[in-house]
Design a protein around this motif. Structure first.
Motif, PDB file in Angstrom:
ATOM      1  N   MET A 201       0.824  -1.206   0.000  1.00 36.41           N
ATOM      2  CA  MET A 201       0.000   0.000   0.000  1.00 36.41           C
ATOM      3  C   MET A 201       0.863   1.263   0.000  1.00 36.41           C
ATOM      4  N   ARG A 202       1.958   1.215   0.723  1.00 33.62           N
ATOM      5  CA  ARG A 202       2.833   2.397   0.767  1.00 33.62           C
ATOM      6  C   ARG A 202       3.418   2.695  -0.616  1.00 33.62           C
ATOM      7  N   THR A 203       3.823   1.654  -1.326  1.00 36.30           N
ATOM      8  CA  THR A 203       4.397   1.848  -2.654  1.00 36.30           C
ATOM      9  C   THR A 203       3.337   2.381  -3.620  1.00 36.30           C
ATOM     10  N   LEU A 204       2.128   1.819  -3.552  1.00 35.72           N
ATOM     11  CA  LEU A 204       1.053   2.308  -4.425  1.00 35.72           C
ATOM     12  C   LEU A 204       0.703   3.748  -4.088  1.00 35.72           C
ATOM     13  N   GLY A 205       0.618   4.070  -2.774  1.00 36.24           N
ATOM     14  CA  GLY A 205       0.288   5.436  -2.381  1.00 36.24           C
ATOM     15  C   GLY A 205       1.333   6.428  -2.834  1.00 36.24           C
ATOM     16  N   THR A 206       2.610   6.037  -2.773  1.00 35.57           N
ATOM     17  CA  THR A 206       3.680   6.918  -3.222  1.00 35.57           C
ATOM     18  C   THR A 206       3.540   7.244  -4.704  1.00 35.57           C
ATOM     19  N   ALA A 207       3.070   6.266  -5.472  1.00 33.67           N
ATOM     20  CA  ALA A 207       2.902   6.462  -6.915  1.00 33.67           C
ATOM     21  C   ALA A 207       1.587   7.143  -7.258  1.00 33.67           C
ATOM     22  N   GLY A 208       0.766   7.497  -6.249  1.00 26.81           N
ATOM     23  CA  GLY A 208      -0.491   8.185  -6.514  1.00 26.81           C
ATOM     24  C   GLY A 208      -1.656   7.268  -6.815  1.00 26.81           C
ATOM     25  N   VAL A 209      -1.520   5.965  -6.555  1.00 32.20           N
ATOM     26  CA  VAL A 209      -2.613   5.011  -6.798  1.00 32.20           C
ATOM     27  C   VAL A 209      -3.442   4.894  -5.528  1.00 32.20           C
ATOM     28  N   ASP A 210      -4.766   5.159  -5.626  1.00 31.31           N
ATOM     29  CA  ASP A 210      -5.630   5.122  -4.444  1.00 31.31           C
ATOM     30  C   ASP A 210      -6.621   3.967  -4.477  1.00 31.31           C
ATOM     31  N   LEU A 211      -6.896   3.383  -5.642  1.00 34.93           N
ATOM     32  CA  LEU A 211      -7.897   2.326  -5.754  1.00 34.93           C
ATOM     33  C   LEU A 211      -7.219   0.970  -5.904  1.00 34.93           C
ATOM     34  N   VAL A 212      -7.728  -0.033  -5.165  1.00 36.93           N
ATOM     35  CA  VAL A 212      -7.214  -1.396  -5.246  1.00 36.93           C
ATOM     36  C   VAL A 212      -8.399  -2.350  -5.365  1.00 36.93           C
ATOM     37  N   THR A 213      -8.108  -3.555  -5.823  1.00 36.13           N
ATOM     38  CA  THR A 213      -9.152  -4.572  -5.931  1.00 36.13           C
ATOM     39  C   THR A 213      -8.727  -5.809  -5.157  1.00 36.13           C
ATOM     40  N   VAL A 214      -9.712  -6.508  -4.558  1.00 32.62           N
ATOM     41  CA  VAL A 214      -9.447  -7.674  -3.718  1.00 32.62           C
ATOM     42  C   VAL A 214      -9.394  -8.918  -4.604  1.00 32.62           C
ATOM     43  N   SER A 215      -8.443  -9.798  -4.337  1.00 28.52           N
ATOM     44  CA  SER A 215      -8.268 -11.000  -5.155  1.00 28.52           C
ATOM     45  C   SER A 215      -9.406 -11.995  -4.903  1.00 28.52           C
TER      46      SER A 215
END
Length: 737
Positions: A201-215
């Protein structure tokens, strides 16, 4: 993604449990049929406890290393997964991610929390083992007395129950007692899952990504089933529908249904301990979010596999705890039976995978001790993988160890050097400015330290520092003071003393003199200023202080010396004639001050041989003149002495006239020309009367005005060539008025 990382920790605890069961079984089986068995077993409690302590100590060391390894591996796994999902990012965004991750502080924090959670409960392991041991001895002792079985049978039954329940040393908040291996595995799996998720989550947040999907994980549990395939927000909470820009088509907006935030899903049960679900970056209109198909039958099959694994482990524990060959054979037969059940179950459910490690209570004893990582390498790795805050979080010893390692880059070494300088500055200010106020005694600081302090003080304190440096410059010009010692701090001076005493490399007397000089300065110049009370300072030290005092302080010292050597001075003469008054005052002072100490006595104290010779010659000359005066062949005053007294006479006259006439001494023309009034009281009468005011001329008529020739004639009793002419000129000018 990282579930299997906890297997190593589980194996460590399983091996420890097997060893502890074996220790108890061997201790109980020894001499089982001999008389006095119970007494010997109870007396062996300490031996059994020491053996158990050794197992627990080994376990603590191995667990610490294992947990730090797996948490770091999980964090890196989460980071790599996020980077893989961000493959389409721009070069600038990827560089930003690389610069900010991985985060060594987060890894250390998660690992340390898990280690503390596990090792904090190791104390109860020994208590549980000892309690079980004592309970079995008591039960076995009572069984033959009741006639319900033999001692051997009772021992085996008790050990079988102990093996079934295991070492239950962990109790959760709900009061449930956990078995040794189960709790350890759950705790570590939770920790590595948190590490992977946090990095992700930290890496995604650093890149500006806020939306994720559950597997969509197979055999999901009822808690996670509602969240499978859903889109979640890392930051904002609440179920909603939003518009976001298409991932590849600029300007095109896509409608996305957000089921809530990731934190809300976790609070509802997602990513619970042992959860197999993961989250990944959601790319608008690219990522597929098909409705996940529930699989309750798969979940039940997975739970059945876990139950079979528990039974296999239970009977393996029974075999380890067996005290008779028969019990051991029976336990092993049960193990084979349940292993057959496992094969049948897996054949009926081909999607399941057998995990042999989960069936092992411990393949052998604890693993051989790992070769410890050198501290230099460990600390250097922290520097290389950390961020700008890492050096500040490390101790001085850890930074020193890192500097000794050869693999640090110049930039890494510069970061350590900057942190060392910062700590030195903080330590210096703690000594020099405790509670924000500059200390009174600055003598103990070196020149370099005072220079560094200057940038952290206000103007008044900066002046105090400058004053201390000025005093050192003054001291450097004094005899007997070594300039190379003045700029040392007290600690450096003490080190020089120790070195001198040990190796005779310096003059100890010089070092002691410098220390004494600093002590005197600290006592007599507190806060950089001369002490308020001079009465407690000895004569020698008061005279010594004059070398470091400013003008005002020197006057104070002189005043104190005058107080100590006070003389009752005669009243000033008042004959009405200024010249006679001056001569009378001189004679009265000479009488009051005499007899003076013999110069042969105090002159011998001089260290300068040339000065002593000059003083002896002056004494001889003065003695000869005194004899001539006594015979009448020489005047009491020489002309040179009279000329010196004339200057005093002129100044007295000037001050008296200034006071009597209130400053009206010059004519208007002389005042406009900027003439000095004191020049009117000496020199030719024509010049004086030409520039004097009428009031001053009248004052001269009453008090007189003597030229130098007139005064010398009056003082020596010998007529001067110009004296008569001067008196006539003065009289002529007075008559013109």
């Amino acid at each position: 993604m990282v579930e299997d990382l906890a297997a190593g920790t589980r194996d460590l605890y399983a091996a420890a449990e097997e060893r502890l069961l074996g220790i108890i079984a061997r201790q109980l089986a020894e001499g089982l049929d001999a008389p006095g068995w119970a007494e010997r077993k109870l007396s062996a409690v300490q031996a059994m406890r020491r053996a158990s302590q050794g197992v627990v100590d080994e376990l603590g060391k191995a667990v610490t290393l294992e947990v730090f390894d797996v948490v770091a591996q999980a964090y890196n796994t989460g980071h790599r997964a996020a980077v893989a999902e961000l493959g389409a990012l721009s070069d600038a965004s990827r560089r930003l991610v690389d610069d900010l991750t991985p985060n060594a502080q987060a890894v250390d924090r998660l690992a340390a929390e898990t280690v503390d959670l596990l090792t904090d409960r190791h104390r109860s392991i020994l208590r549980n083992v000892e309690d079980q041991y004592r309970g079995i001895v008591a039960e076995v002792t009572a069984t033959p007395l009741l006639g319900t079985g033999t001692r051997r049978e009772a021992t085996q039954d008790a050990m079988r129950r102990f093996a079934d329940t295991g070492i239950r040393s962990f109790t959760d908040r709900a009061g449930r007692r956990w078995q040794l291996t189960s709790y350890a595995e759950m705790a570590v799996r939770t920790s590595v899952g948190r590490a992977a998720t946090e990095a992700h989550m930290r890496t995604l947040g650093t890149a500006g990504v806020d939306l994720v999907t559950v597997s969509n994980a197979p055999r999901e549990c009822p808690l996670c089933r509602p969240w499978e395939g859903k889109v979640l927000s890392i930051s904002a909470g609440g179920e909603r529908t939003i518009e976001v820009e298409h991932a590849t088509e600029d300007g095109r907006m896509v409608t996305v249904h957000v089921a809530g935030s990731l934190d809300e899903a976790r609070r509802a049960g997602l990513q619970h301990p042992n959860c197999r679900h993961s989250v990944s970056a959601y790319t608008p209109d690219i990522t597929r979010t098909d409705t996940a198909e529930p699989d309750p039958e798969g979940y039940e099959a997975g739970q059945r596999q876990r139950a079979i694994e528990r039974n296999i482990r239970k009977h393996k524990n029974r075999a380890a705890a067996a005290t008779t060959p028969e019990a051991k054979r029976a336990a092993n037969a049960k193990v084979r039976q349940w292993q057959g059940n496992m094969r049948d179950h897996l054949a009926a459910h081909p999607d399941l995978r057998r995990l042999p490690k989960r069936e092992q209570p411990g393949a052998s004893n604890l693993p051989a001790p790992r070769r410890p990582i050198p501290d230099e390498a460990h600390q250097a790795a922290r520097i290389r993988s950390g961020d700008a805050r890492t050096p500040r979080e490390m101790s001085d010893d850890e930074l020193t160890a890192a500097m000794r390692h050869g693999d640090l880059t110049p930039e890494d070494r510069a970061r350590i050097a900057d942190e060392a300088d910062r700590r030195d500055a903080v330590a210096l200010l703690d000594r020099a400015k405790p509670n924000g106020r500059l200390v009174d005694d600055l003598t103990g600081f070196s020149d370099d330290e005072l220079g560094r302090v200057l940038g952290h003080v206000d103007t008044p304190d900066a002046l105090r520092v400058a004053g201390e440096l000025d005093r050192r410059d003054v001291a450097a010009r004094l005899p007997g003071v070594r300039r190379d010692l003045l700029g040392l701090s007290d600690d450096q001076l003490a080190a020089r003393v120790r070195e001198a005493l040990a190796h005779q490399v310096d003059d100890v007397a010089d070092l002691a003199a410098e220390a004494h000089r600093r002590d005197l300065l600290a006592r007599h110049f507190p806060g950089g200023n001369l002490a308020d009370d001079l009465t407690v300072i000895g004569d020698d030290e008061l005279a010594w202080s004059m070398a470091y005092a400013d003008n005002d302080e020197i006057l104070r010292i002189a005043g104190e010396m005058d107080r100590r050597d006070a003389v009752d001075l005669p009243a000033p003469a008042a004959t009405g004639d200024a010249g006679d008054d001056l001569l009378a005052d001189r004679d009265a002072l000479a009488e009051a001050m005499g007899p003076a100490p013999d110069p042969n006595g105090w002159g011998a104290l001089a260290d300068d041989a040339a000065f002593s010779d000059e003083l002896a010659a002056a004494i001889a000359q003065q003695s000869a003149r005194d004899a001539a005066v006594a015979e009448g062949s020489a005047p009491v005053l020489t002309r040179a002495e009279a000329r010196a007294m004339y200057d005093e006479y002129v100044y007295r006259q000037y001050l008296q006239a200034e006071d009597d006439l209130r400053g009206v001494l010059l004519s208007k023309k002389a005042a406009a020309a900027g003439r000095s009034p004191i020049t009117l009281f000496s020199g030719p009468a024509r010049i004086a009367h030409a520039n004097a005011s009428d009031e001053l001329k009248q004052w001269w008529l009453e008090h007189g005005r003597l030229t130098q020739a007139e005064f010398i004639s009056k003082a020596t009793g010998q007529e001067q060539r110009w004296a008569a002419g001067a008196r006539k000129n003065e009289s002529d000018h007075q008559n013109k008025r």
